[in-house]
Scaffold this motif. Sequence first.
Motif, short mmCIF file in Angstrom:
data_model
loop_
_atom_site.label_atom_id
_atom_site.label_comp_id
_atom_site.label_asym_id
_atom_site.label_seq_id
_atom_site.Cartn_x
_atom_site.Cartn_y
_atom_site.Cartn_z
N ASP A 174 0.81 -1.21 0.00
CA ASP A 174 0.00 0.00 0.00
C ASP A 174 0.84 1.27 0.00
OD1 ASP A 174 -2.30 -1.48 -0.04
OD2 ASP A 174 -2.60 -1.42 2.14
N ASP A 175 2.10 1.17 0.48
CA ASP A 175 2.93 2.37 0.55
C ASP A 175 3.62 2.69 -0.78
OD1 ASP A 175 4.60 0.20 0.62
OD2 ASP A 175 5.97 1.04 2.13
N VAL A 176 3.40 1.86 -1.79
CA VAL A 176 3.98 2.10 -3.11
C VAL A 176 3.05 3.00 -3.92
CG1 VAL A 176 4.73 1.03 -5.27
CG2 VAL A 176 5.15 -0.14 -3.10
N ILE A 177 3.61 4.08 -4.48
CA ILE A 177 2.82 4.97 -5.33
C ILE A 177 2.90 4.47 -6.77
CG2 ILE A 177 2.52 7.33 -6.17
CD1 ILE A 177 3.84 8.34 -3.63
N ARG A 178 1.74 4.11 -7.31
CA ARG A 178 1.69 3.61 -8.68
C ARG A 178 1.47 4.80 -9.62
NH1 ARG A 178 -0.74 0.61 -5.00
NH2 ARG A 178 -0.61 -1.67 -5.00
N VAL A 179 2.37 4.99 -10.56
CA VAL A 179 2.34 6.15 -11.44
C VAL A 179 2.21 5.69 -12.88
CG1 VAL A 179 3.53 8.26 -12.14
CG2 VAL A 179 3.86 7.36 -9.82
N ALA A 180 1.13 6.08 -13.54
CA ALA A 180 0.93 5.74 -14.96
C ALA A 180 1.31 6.94 -15.82
CB ALA A 180 -0.51 5.35 -15.22
N LEU A 181 2.02 6.69 -16.90
CA LEU A 181 2.37 7.72 -17.87
C LEU A 181 1.49 7.52 -19.09
CD1 LEU A 181 5.13 6.88 -16.24
CD2 LEU A 181 6.19 8.42 -17.89
N ILE A 182 0.70 8.55 -19.42
CA ILE A 182 -0.19 8.44 -20.57
C ILE A 182 0.01 9.66 -21.47
CG2 ILE A 182 -1.90 7.10 -19.28
CD1 ILE A 182 -3.66 9.61 -19.22
N GLY A 183 -0.35 9.51 -22.72
CA GLY A 183 -0.23 10.61 -23.66
C GLY A 183 -0.21 10.07 -25.07
N ARG A 184 -0.41 10.95 -26.02
CA ARG A 184 -0.38 10.51 -27.41
C ARG A 184 1.04 10.08 -27.80
NH1 ARG A 184 0.86 15.49 -30.37
NH2 ARG A 184 0.60 17.26 -28.98
N PRO A 185 1.19 9.41 -28.93
CA PRO A 185 2.50 8.88 -29.29
C PRO A 185 3.57 9.96 -29.40
CG PRO A 185 0.80 7.92 -30.66
CD PRO A 185 0.15 9.01 -29.88
N ASN A 186 4.78 9.56 -29.02
CA ASN A 186 5.97 10.39 -29.23
C ASN A 186 5.99 11.67 -28.41
OD1 ASN A 186 8.45 10.26 -30.47
ND2 ASN A 186 7.84 11.52 -32.21
N VAL A 187 5.35 11.65 -27.22
CA VAL A 187 5.48 12.80 -26.32
C VAL A 187 6.63 12.59 -25.34
CG1 VAL A 187 3.08 13.55 -26.44
CG2 VAL A 187 3.75 11.87 -24.72
N GLY A 188 7.24 11.41 -25.35
CA GLY A 188 8.42 11.18 -24.53
C GLY A 188 8.18 10.40 -23.26
N LYS A 189 7.18 9.53 -23.25
CA LYS A 189 6.90 8.76 -22.03
C LYS A 189 8.06 7.84 -21.66
CE LYS A 189 3.08 7.15 -23.72
NZ LYS A 189 3.18 7.93 -24.97
N SER A 190 8.54 7.08 -22.63
CA SER A 190 9.65 6.17 -22.35
C SER A 190 10.92 6.93 -21.97
CB SER A 190 9.92 5.26 -23.55
OG SER A 190 8.80 4.43 -23.80
N ILE A 215 4.38 -1.38 -19.21
CA ILE A 215 5.57 -1.95 -18.60
C ILE A 215 5.68 -1.42 -17.18
CG2 ILE A 215 8.08 -2.16 -18.74
CD1 ILE A 215 7.74 -1.40 -21.76
N ASP A 216 5.76 -2.30 -16.18
CA ASP A 216 5.93 -1.89 -14.79
C ASP A 216 7.41 -1.80 -14.44
OD1 ASP A 216 3.22 -2.03 -14.65
OD2 ASP A 216 3.13 -3.34 -12.90
N THR A 217 7.80 -0.67 -13.85
CA THR A 217 9.18 -0.49 -13.43
C THR A 217 9.21 0.04 -12.00
OG1 THR A 217 9.67 0.15 -15.72
CG2 THR A 217 11.41 0.48 -14.08
N PRO A 218 9.47 -0.83 -11.00
CA PRO A 218 9.56 -0.36 -9.61
C PRO A 218 10.90 0.34 -9.37
CG PRO A 218 9.09 -2.74 -9.76
CD PRO A 218 9.57 -2.28 -11.10
#
Length: 440
Positions: A174-190, A215-218
């Motif tokens: 529960d103490d882990v903050i789950r962060v999703a990155l969303i956006g249209r293609p090629n905005v630099g999420k990766s 892709i989950d990356t802790p």
Amino acid sequence: MSKPIIAIVGRPNVGKSTIFNRVIGDRLAIVEDKPGVTRDRLYGSGEWNGRAFSIVDTGGIEIDGEDEIMKSVRMQAELAVEEADVIIFMVDAKAGLTHADDEVAQMLLRSRKPIVVAVNKVDNLNRRDDIYEFYNLGFGDPIGISGSHGTGIGDLLDAAVEKLPEEVEDDYDDDVIRVALIGRPNVGKSSLVNALLGEERVIVSNVAGTTRDAIDTPFERDGQKYVLIDTAGMRKRGKVYETTEKYSVMRALKAIERADVVLVLINGEEGIIDQDKHIAGYAHEAGKAAIFVVNKWDVVEKDDKTMQNFEKTIRDHFLFMTYAPVVFLSAKTKQRLHKLLPVVQHVSEQHALRIPTHVLNDVVSDAIAINPPPSDKGRRLRINYATQVAVKPPTFVLFANDPDMMHFSYERYLENKIRAAFQFEGTPVRIFTRKKSDED
């Protein structure tokens, strides 16, 4: 925990959109007696027998359709089938079993997914016998339904929900903050994931759509544990893409559902387009904490007003998300990158903030004293008390004499007063009005 997915699939004009609308309880899909009206997948949420699920309405599949629109429809449907946990295969009792149905059935057989056959337009008892020929599809007992009359929908959902996979919780504390990155293609999420991690953990490419799956990356920073959920860029609907890309907006929706905080990435070089609003809307509707991240800030020509003006543009375009803070950075050069995670932690705390009932009622009472509730034909709305019933997002119930008298403008006024008292920065706030019972 992400919701399982039910996809409604079939050839054109069998009534998929009508059933979709009945399941989600809203007229989200266009319903018209004309083949090919639903050209893209539509997404909604449903619940049956205690199981929540996402449901996908697909365009009608024409196996032999070779025009560009039908190619797109077919690919969209194939992607929905690929992502689905259960497929509702819809056919038409009036038309009977057609060659096109057989072709769609062959495609569904190759998916190896659980299939429920729904025979639509069984509008009266005389049509009950019409369902038997659909046993020839080889998917077990067909279920007769009527989208126009609403009959048989419960039986259909019983069968579909029964085939859903068992619920699986995320393996994060529960103490882990789950962060999703969303956006249209090629905005630099990766690129942003790599910058935060300080290493090349995710493939970065200028080719839009390189990231095919979530892709989950802790990782851990300053004693706080995080999980970054990177998603494929959301495509604008209606365009034709190669089937090898395996992209779908549903993956991003899954990531949003699993997240505590959603980073809505905007290309600072290109500015805001309508698709950015649709993408942000998914996070808002899901009740997630959100941050606007303006990436590629290093290549933007700037003066002393550029940042201020860009933030004003965001506020003007995203009036429904005025609560979300804005962070400007460059994933490539790591300019201002250090500002992001403290904001993520702050909005995560705000998303989970719980207010003591007596403190909340003091704020609501003061708001009512300053600006009394509206009246109608001599009757006035009376709010007796308020309580917080949930977090993530903070959710409040106001108990009143007549909930129907609560106008959305007064509800927004109360939300603003609650925000002024407790901030709730970065998180939506939900307010419901319920009738005060005699026992309350």
